[in-house]
Design a protein around this motif. Sequence first.
Motif, mmCIF file in Angstrom:
data_model
loop_
_atom_site.group_PDB
_atom_site.id
_atom_site.type_symbol
_atom_site.label_atom_id
_atom_site.label_comp_id
_atom_site.label_asym_id
_atom_site.label_seq_id
_atom_site.Cartn_x
_atom_site.Cartn_y
_atom_site.Cartn_z
ATOM 1 N N LYS A 193 0.893 -1.449 -0.103
ATOM 2 C CA LYS A 193 -0.133 0.056 0.012
ATOM 3 C C LYS A 193 0.747 1.029 0.093
ATOM 4 O O LYS A 193 0.592 2.263 -0.651
ATOM 5 N N LEU A 194 2.065 1.353 0.813
ATOM 6 C CA LEU A 194 2.922 2.369 0.937
ATOM 7 C C LEU A 194 3.702 2.692 -0.182
ATOM 8 O O LEU A 194 4.303 3.650 -0.445
ATOM 9 N N SER A 195 3.817 1.605 -1.339
ATOM 10 C CA SER A 195 4.860 1.693 -2.099
ATOM 11 C C SER A 195 4.333 2.819 -3.132
ATOM 12 O O SER A 195 5.347 3.123 -3.897
ATOM 13 N N CYS A 196 2.998 3.261 -3.219
ATOM 14 C CA CYS A 196 2.728 3.953 -4.095
ATOM 15 C C CYS A 196 3.310 5.400 -3.769
ATOM 16 O O CYS A 196 3.355 6.516 -4.541
ATOM 17 N N PHE A 197 3.779 5.656 -2.531
ATOM 18 C CA PHE A 197 4.542 7.078 -2.005
ATOM 19 C C PHE A 197 5.928 7.092 -2.577
ATOM 20 O O PHE A 197 6.459 7.851 -2.293
ATOM 21 N N ALA A 234 9.252 5.994 -5.707
ATOM 22 C CA ALA A 234 9.252 5.682 -7.236
ATOM 23 C C ALA A 234 8.885 4.207 -7.443
ATOM 24 O O ALA A 234 9.213 3.380 -6.549
ATOM 25 N N ALA A 235 8.551 4.027 -8.630
ATOM 26 C CA ALA A 235 8.099 2.647 -8.952
ATOM 27 C C ALA A 235 9.155 1.383 -8.860
ATOM 28 O O ALA A 235 10.372 1.863 -9.071
ATOM 29 N N GLY A 236 9.022 0.612 -8.117
ATOM 30 C CA GLY A 236 10.022 -0.675 -8.045
ATOM 31 C C GLY A 236 10.983 -0.223 -6.879
ATOM 32 O O GLY A 236 11.713 -0.956 -6.575
ATOM 33 N N GLN A 237 10.729 0.979 -6.050
ATOM 34 C CA GLN A 237 11.627 1.064 -5.101
ATOM 35 C C GLN A 237 11.470 0.556 -3.987
ATOM 36 O O GLN A 237 12.786 0.337 -3.152
ATOM 37 N N PHE A 238 10.410 -0.173 -3.755
ATOM 38 C CA PHE A 238 10.397 -1.016 -2.498
ATOM 39 C C PHE A 238 10.674 -2.666 -2.695
ATOM 40 O O PHE A 238 10.243 -3.475 -1.976
ATOM 41 N N ASP A 239 11.190 -2.930 -4.045
ATOM 42 C CA ASP A 239 11.131 -4.225 -4.551
ATOM 43 C C ASP A 239 12.375 -5.166 -4.272
ATOM 44 O O ASP A 239 12.153 -6.315 -4.143
ATOM 45 N N ASP A 240 13.221 -4.560 -3.605
ATOM 46 C CA ASP A 240 14.564 -5.338 -3.003
ATOM 47 C C ASP A 240 14.642 -5.176 -1.533
ATOM 48 O O ASP A 240 13.784 -4.297 -0.985
ATOM 49 N N ASP A 241 15.697 -5.747 -1.294
ATOM 50 C CA ASP A 241 15.925 -5.719 0.308
ATOM 51 C C ASP A 241 16.358 -4.520 0.778
ATOM 52 O O ASP A 241 16.425 -3.994 1.997
ATOM 53 N N ALA A 242 16.860 -3.825 -0.171
ATOM 54 C CA ALA A 242 17.338 -2.346 0.271
ATOM 55 C C ALA A 242 17.166 -1.387 -1.029
ATOM 56 O O ALA A 242 16.958 -1.680 -1.912
ATOM 57 N N ALA A 243 17.209 -0.100 -0.694
ATOM 58 C CA ALA A 243 17.013 0.888 -1.541
ATOM 59 C C ALA A 243 18.334 1.415 -2.326
ATOM 60 O O ALA A 243 19.403 1.474 -1.632
ATOM 61 N N LEU A 244 18.101 2.005 -3.487
ATOM 62 C CA LEU A 244 19.262 2.384 -4.275
ATOM 63 C C LEU A 244 19.467 3.611 -4.338
ATOM 64 O O LEU A 244 18.392 4.487 -4.317
ATOM 65 N N VAL A 247 -0.331 10.142 7.338
ATOM 66 C CA VAL A 247 1.065 10.309 7.551
ATOM 67 C C VAL A 247 2.017 10.444 6.343
ATOM 68 O O VAL A 247 2.934 11.342 6.149
ATOM 69 N N TYR A 248 1.913 9.357 5.625
ATOM 70 C CA TYR A 248 2.888 9.136 4.620
ATOM 71 C C TYR A 248 2.411 10.142 3.600
ATOM 72 O O TYR A 248 3.211 10.766 2.659
ATOM 73 N N GLY A 249 1.238 10.602 3.562
ATOM 74 C CA GLY A 249 0.757 11.704 2.505
ATOM 75 C C GLY A 249 1.197 13.124 2.909
ATOM 76 O O GLY A 249 1.960 13.774 1.788
ATOM 77 N N GLN A 291 13.173 12.121 -2.534
ATOM 78 C CA GLN A 291 12.543 10.757 -2.929
ATOM 79 C C GLN A 291 12.367 10.010 -1.624
ATOM 80 O O GLN A 291 13.192 10.058 -0.645
ATOM 81 N N LEU A 292 11.396 9.309 -1.463
ATOM 82 C CA LEU A 292 11.183 8.172 -0.359
ATOM 83 C C LEU A 292 11.975 6.962 -1.003
ATOM 84 O O LEU A 292 11.430 6.486 -1.870
ATOM 85 N N LEU A 293 12.976 6.618 -0.304
ATOM 86 C CA LEU A 293 13.954 5.441 -0.764
ATOM 87 C C LEU A 293 13.394 4.042 -0.410
ATOM 88 O O LEU A 293 13.502 3.017 -1.152
#
Lengths: 320, 320
Positions: free
Chosen positions: A15-19, A21-31, A104-106, A118-120
Motif C-alpha cells: 500500500k505504501l509503495s505508491c508513495f 518511485a516505481a520498484g523502489q520497495f522491491d528489493d532488500d534495500a533501496a538504491l 502520515v505518508y501523504g 525521494q522516499l527510498l
Amino acid sequence: MAELAELGEAELIAKLSCFAAAGQFDDDAALLAPDQQLQRVISTDAMVEGVHFSANTTPAFSVGWRAAAANLSDLAAMGCLEAEGITVALAAPGHTPLAWVEAVYGGLSALLKRHNCQLLGGDCSSAPVVMLAITAIGKVAADRLIRRGAGRAGDRLVVSGPHGLSGLGLQLLQNPNDPATSHLSESLKQAAIKAHQQPIPRFDAVAALHQSQPAACPWRVAGTDSSDGLRRSLELLGNACGHQPMLDLNMGPLEPWCLDGGEDFELVLALDPLWADNFVAQLPGAQCIGWLGDKPGPPCWLSNKKPLPVGRGYEHFKGN
Amino acid sequence: MAELAELGEAELIAKLSCFAAAGQFDDDAALLAPDQQLQRVISTDAMVEGVHFSANTTPAFSVGWRAAAANLSDLAAMGCLEAEGITVALAAPGHTPLAWVEAVYGGLSALLKRHNCQLLGGDCSSAPVVMLAITAIGKVAADRLIRRGAGRAGDRLVVSGPHGLSGLGLQLLQNPNDPATSHLSESLKQAAIKAHQQPIPRFDAVAALHQSQPAACPWRVAGTDSSDGLRRSLELLGNACGHQPMLDLNMGPLEPWCLDGGEDFELVLALDPLWADNFVAQLPGAQCIGWLGDKPGPPCWLSNKKPLPVGRGYEHFKGN
C-alpha cells in the motif's frame, strides 16, 4: 475502515509503495543514485507518539510532514542545498487505521515533493505506540559544509527567520480559547499553526548563503538548526566554537518564549560581519541577533553579560 | 546504576559517542566518506521490544548485534561486499538502565567491528517501549548487483547455509528443559543459540559469488536474504522472477521447521547451474535446494508439485 491488523506487513508495504518511485520497495534495500565527488550527509531522527506529537493536536498529515521536515532541516544545517532521499521505519499498533498511516505518508510525501526529494525505502513493524524513525541522505560540496564549530570571535549571529511561531501554534492548538492569545490576529494565529504543523526546512537559506558570500570571504560558516529551540542551538554553536554567544536586544525583540519554543527549524549561523550583512539583505526574514564573544561561555545578553533566563526546553527520558 | 531518566538526551548521546569515530556525533547529521562511481545502497529496519525480541530471551548485547546484523544482511542481499556505516535511532523508556543501552551498543559495535563498518550517527528519544531503528549504507558496483527479479527458468536455487538453526536457538532459550530438544548434542545447542543471538551477515557469500563466477556466465544473480524464513524468501524470489521455486528433497533435508524459522540471514539465490555448482564448491555450507520452474507459482516440492506445507511465519500487526 481497514486497520493494520487486517493487512499484515507485506500488504501495508505494498500500500505504501505508491508513495515511492516505481520498484523502489522491491528489493532488500533501496538504491541511491550514483554520485559525483560530493560529500554525502546522512541524518536520523525519531518521532514517538505521546512524546513528539499527540494525536489530539497533530493531524496525521502533519505527523508525516514534520518528521520529514525535521530530518531535512538537519541536512540544510550541514550546508546541503537539497536532500536526495529518505528511508522511514514505521512502528505502530495493530489497531491503527490504515487511513491514518496513509495520511502520515501523504504529509511526508508532500514535504518531500516540495523539495524534490525521494522516499527510498523503509520498514514497517508492530509496536504498542506509533514511532516514525526517518533517515535522510543529502550531498554537499566538501568545501561548502556548515559546521557547528567553525565560528570565530567577532562573527555575527544570524537567524534565517523568526523564533517562537511554532511554539505559539502548539499553544493555540492545545488551548484554542486561552484568553492569553485571544487578542492575536487571525492571520498570525493561522501562520503560527502552520509553522507548527508544516515547518519548512531552510534549504533556501543555504542558497542565500551561497548567493550572499562576499568575494573577500572564504567559505567559513558555523551553524545548526533550531529544532530544539533557539537557546539550545546557541549553546551548541557557542560550545562547538569555544566562543560565547552574546545576544543584542537592540537587534530585535527576543521574548523568553522565543528562546525555548523549539521546532522552528530555522538556521542559526555565525558569519563574518560582512557576509552577515549581505545575507540579511538577501534573505527576507533573516535577522542579526548578536555576536560571538572572545571567550567561551553560555549564551548571554550583550548589554549586561547576564545569562539568558532559564528555559523550559524538552528533555527526553526525564518525564517532562 | 544510572537510568536514562537521570541523564537526559544530550548526556546519553555523549555517553554513546564513544561507540563512533571521534567527532562523529558533533554535527546535525553524519558524514559519509566521499565516493567513487559506485552504487550506494541504503537499508532500514526496526526492532521493537516485545515484537522482535524479549528482554527475557535476548541479552542486550544480542539485541544490538542482531539489529545491526539484520540491516547488514540486507546490504549483502543486494550484492554489497561490505557496509560503509549505519545510523541508529534509539527510543526507550526513562527507566531503562544505562548499562542495558550501553550493552546494546556494545553488541552493535562488535558486529560492526567484525565487518569494518562505522556507526555514523543517530538519535535518542524517550518512548514507552524500546525501539531500535537502524539504517545501513553500502556500496556495490552497478554491474554486480543482486536483484530479486533476475532469475530465469532452469536456474538453480542455492542457499549460503543451513536454515532453522536460529529458530532452534530461540526454542532452546524459551524452553531450556523441553524434552523435545533434550536429545540434541550440547555443541548443536550452543551453535543454535549463537545463530539466534549473533547471526552473521553473509558478505563472505557475496565474495564467494564473485570468486565462483564462471567465465562463460555474465553477472546475473537473483537473491534475497532469509530474514523472514526460507519459505518467505523463496516466495519473494519466485514472485519477482515470475518463476515457481521447486524444492528438491533429494538435494538435502528440509524439515518444515527449517522453512519458517526466520532470522537465519542466509542468502537465497537463483543462479545459472554452472555457477551454482562452482559456488557450492567454493563456499562451505552452501547447498543447492532446487530449481526455478518455467512458469509462475508458489514454492512447491519438485517431486509432486505440491505447495510447501502452510507455515507459521511471523506477521506484524496481526497479533501473533
